[in-house]
Design a protein around this motif. Structure first.
Motif, PDB file in Angstrom:
ATOM      1  N   ARG A  83       6.141  13.881  45.888  1.00 26.79           N
ATOM      2  CA  ARG A  83       4.924  14.640  46.159  1.00 26.79           C
ATOM      3  C   ARG A  83       4.038  14.693  44.916  1.00 26.79           C
ATOM      4  NH1 ARG A  83       2.714  19.047  44.991  1.00 26.79           N
ATOM      5  NH2 ARG A  83       4.482  19.925  43.890  1.00 26.79           N
ATOM      6  N   ILE A  84       4.645  14.947  43.766  1.00 28.60           N
ATOM      7  CA  ILE A  84       3.897  14.993  42.508  1.00 28.60           C
ATOM      8  C   ILE A  84       3.285  13.635  42.198  1.00 28.60           C
ATOM      9  CG2 ILE A  84       4.125  15.274  39.999  1.00 28.60           C
ATOM     10  CD1 ILE A  84       6.303  17.434  40.676  1.00 28.60           C
ATOM     11  N   TYR A  85       4.070  12.584  42.302  1.00 27.40           N
ATOM     12  CA  TYR A  85       3.555  11.232  42.057  1.00 27.40           C
ATOM     13  C   TYR A  85       2.377  10.921  42.970  1.00 27.40           C
ATOM     14  CZ  TYR A  85       7.707   9.909  39.267  1.00 27.40           C
ATOM     15  OH  TYR A  85       8.692   9.812  38.315  1.00 27.40           O
ATOM     16  N   ALA A  86       2.497  11.243  44.245  1.00 28.68           N
ATOM     17  CA  ALA A  86       1.458  10.918  45.218  1.00 28.68           C
ATOM     18  C   ALA A  86       0.143  11.622  44.906  1.00 28.68           C
ATOM     19  CB  ALA A  86       1.933  11.281  46.620  1.00 28.68           C
ATOM     20  N   GLU A  87       0.194  12.749  44.236  1.00 27.31           N
ATOM     21  CA  GLU A  87      -1.019  13.477  43.867  1.00 27.31           C
ATOM     22  C   GLU A  87      -1.661  12.937  42.588  1.00 27.31           C
ATOM     23  OE1 GLU A  87       0.143  17.551  43.632  1.00 27.31           O
ATOM     24  OE2 GLU A  87       0.341  17.750  45.815  1.00 27.31           O
ATOM     25  N   GLU A  88      -0.930  12.124  41.844  1.00 26.28           N
ATOM     26  CA  GLU A  88      -1.418  11.593  40.569  1.00 26.28           C
ATOM     27  C   GLU A  88      -1.620  10.084  40.696  1.00 26.28           C
ATOM     28  OE1 GLU A  88       1.599  12.930  37.839  1.00 26.28           O
ATOM     29  OE2 GLU A  88       1.041  15.032  38.102  1.00 26.28           O
ATOM     30  N   LEU A  89      -2.747   9.709  41.327  1.00 27.02           N
ATOM     31  CA  LEU A  89      -2.995   8.307  41.641  1.00 27.02           C
ATOM     32  C   LEU A  89      -3.033   7.402  40.421  1.00 27.02           C
ATOM     33  CD1 LEU A  89      -5.607   8.596  44.511  1.00 27.02           C
ATOM     34  CD2 LEU A  89      -3.120   8.293  44.654  1.00 27.02           C
ATOM     35  N   GLU A  90      -3.312   7.980  39.247  1.00 23.69           N
ATOM     36  CA  GLU A  90      -3.346   7.149  38.040  1.00 23.69           C
ATOM     37  C   GLU A  90      -1.979   6.562  37.705  1.00 23.69           C
ATOM     38  OE1 GLU A  90      -2.658  11.405  36.930  1.00 23.69           O
ATOM     39  OE2 GLU A  90      -4.149  10.396  38.154  1.00 23.69           O
ATOM     40  N   LEU A 128     -11.632  -2.134  51.029  1.00 21.66           N
ATOM     41  CA  LEU A 128     -10.330  -1.942  50.389  1.00 21.66           C
ATOM     42  C   LEU A 128     -10.477  -1.466  48.950  1.00 21.66           C
ATOM     43  CD1 LEU A 128      -8.340  -4.923  51.876  1.00 21.66           C
ATOM     44  CD2 LEU A 128      -7.749  -2.500  52.058  1.00 21.66           C
ATOM     45  N   GLU A 129     -11.469  -1.975  48.238  1.00 25.72           N
ATOM     46  CA  GLU A 129     -11.723  -1.495  46.877  1.00 25.72           C
ATOM     47  C   GLU A 129     -11.987   0.004  46.885  1.00 25.72           C
ATOM     48  OE1 GLU A 129     -15.049  -3.909  45.749  1.00 25.72           O
ATOM     49  OE2 GLU A 129     -13.788  -5.458  44.885  1.00 25.72           O
ATOM     50  N   ARG A 130     -12.759   0.465  47.856  1.00 26.75           N
ATOM     51  CA  ARG A 130     -13.070   1.897  47.943  1.00 26.75           C
ATOM     52  C   ARG A 130     -11.835   2.710  48.312  1.00 26.75           C
ATOM     53  NH1 ARG A 130     -18.433   3.919  49.064  1.00 26.75           N
ATOM     54  NH2 ARG A 130     -19.927   2.412  48.290  1.00 26.75           N
ATOM     55  N   VAL A 131     -11.040   2.197  49.243  1.00 26.37           N
ATOM     56  CA  VAL A 131      -9.841   2.918  49.679  1.00 26.37           C
ATOM     57  C   VAL A 131      -8.836   3.031  48.535  1.00 26.37           C
ATOM     58  CG1 VAL A 131      -7.815   2.757  51.182  1.00 26.37           C
ATOM     59  CG2 VAL A 131     -10.089   2.349  52.123  1.00 26.37           C
ATOM     60  N   LEU A 132      -8.653   1.953  47.792  1.00 34.49           N
ATOM     61  CA  LEU A 132      -7.634   1.909  46.740  1.00 34.49           C
ATOM     62  C   LEU A 132      -8.137   2.472  45.414  1.00 34.49           C
ATOM     63  CD1 LEU A 132      -6.236  -1.611  47.575  1.00 34.49           C
ATOM     64  CD2 LEU A 132      -5.166   0.589  48.081  1.00 34.49           C
ATOM     65  N   ASP A 133      -9.426   2.427  45.192  1.00 31.05           N
ATOM     66  CA  ASP A 133     -10.119   2.992  44.045  1.00 31.05           C
ATOM     67  C   ASP A 133      -9.300   2.971  42.761  1.00 31.05           C
ATOM     68  OD1 ASP A 133     -12.330   4.082  42.791  1.00 31.05           O
ATOM     69  OD2 ASP A 133     -11.801   6.128  43.313  1.00 31.05           O
ATOM     70  N   ARG A 134      -8.805   4.106  42.282  1.00 32.07           N
ATOM     71  CA  ARG A 134      -8.149   4.201  40.971  1.00 32.07           C
ATOM     72  C   ARG A 134      -6.807   3.502  40.907  1.00 32.07           C
ATOM     73  NH1 ARG A 134      -7.821  10.359  39.671  1.00 32.07           N
ATOM     74  NH2 ARG A 134      -6.827  10.225  41.690  1.00 32.07           N
ATOM     75  N   MET A 135      -6.251   3.088  42.037  1.00 31.49           N
ATOM     76  CA  MET A 135      -4.950   2.420  42.008  1.00 31.49           C
ATOM     77  C   MET A 135      -5.084   0.935  41.681  1.00 31.49           C
ATOM     78  SD  MET A 135      -2.827   4.277  45.053  1.00 31.49           S
ATOM     79  CE  MET A 135      -4.036   4.021  46.316  1.00 31.49           C
ATOM     80  N   LEU A 136      -6.312   0.421  41.662  1.00 34.10           N
ATOM     81  CA  LEU A 136      -6.526  -0.989  41.338  1.00 34.10           C
ATOM     82  C   LEU A 136      -6.655  -1.189  39.839  1.00 34.10           C
ATOM     83  CD1 LEU A 136      -9.224  -1.947  43.985  1.00 34.10           C
ATOM     84  CD2 LEU A 136      -6.842  -2.695  43.948  1.00 34.10           C
ATOM     85  N   PRO A 137      -6.194  -2.347  39.333  1.00 39.04           N
ATOM     86  CA  PRO A 137      -6.491  -2.662  37.934  1.00 39.04           C
ATOM     87  C   PRO A 137      -8.013  -2.660  37.736  1.00 39.04           C
ATOM     88  CG  PRO A 137      -4.886  -4.203  38.827  1.00 39.04           C
ATOM     89  CD  PRO A 137      -5.397  -3.383  39.982  1.00 39.04           C
ATOM     90  N   GLU A 138      -8.461  -2.283  36.583  1.00 37.48           N
ATOM     91  CA  GLU A 138      -9.892  -2.128  36.292  1.00 37.48           C
ATOM     92  C   GLU A 138     -10.724  -3.330  36.755  1.00 37.48           C
ATOM     93  OE1 GLU A 138     -13.088   0.045  35.174  1.00 37.48           O
ATOM     94  OE2 GLU A 138     -11.057   0.764  34.841  1.00 37.48           O
ATOM     95  N   ARG A 139     -10.232  -4.538  36.541  1.00 36.13           N
ATOM     96  CA  ARG A 139     -11.023  -5.733  36.863  1.00 36.13           C
ATOM     97  C   ARG A 139     -11.240  -5.923  38.363  1.00 36.13           C
ATOM     98  NH1 ARG A 139      -5.950  -7.531  35.254  1.00 36.13           N
ATOM     99  NH2 ARG A 139      -4.878  -8.883  36.719  1.00 36.13           N
TER     100      ARG A 139
END
Length: 86
Positions: A13-20, A66-77
């Motif tokens: 639960r904690i991990y899922a809340e911290e998308l970074e 998909l970029e919008r859905v995944l947002d911060r979970m994607l590598p910066e590039r």
């Protein structure tokens, strides 16, 4: 066993809340459009999609969604050039 499982559930639960904590490195996803379903993929060379628009433009509504859905979970590039502003 019970308390061990409970602690794992709490940690999840904690991990899922911290998308970074997450970084999607590869992905294959079917995206249902208005008229048909297309397969979009993220791999070592970046995005790919089987729709006709992507073949010419190297981007499309499926990969941009998909970029919008995944947002911060994607590598910066691979993040969207224009963030969704959520």
């Amino acid at each position: 066993m019970q308390s061990s499982l409970i602690s794992k559930i709490e940690k999840a639960r904690i991990y899922a809340e911290e998308l970074e904590r997450f970084q999607v490195l590869s992905l294959r996803c079917d995206v249902r459009g208005d008229s048909t379903t297309h397969t979009a993929e993220l791999g070592p060379d970046g995005w790919d999609c089987d729709c006709h628009f992507f073949q010419d433009a190297k981007t499309c509504s499926h990969t941009m969604a998909l970029e919008r859905v995944l947002d911060r979970m994607l590598p910066e590039r691979y993040r969207p050039a224009f963030p969704s502003g959520k």
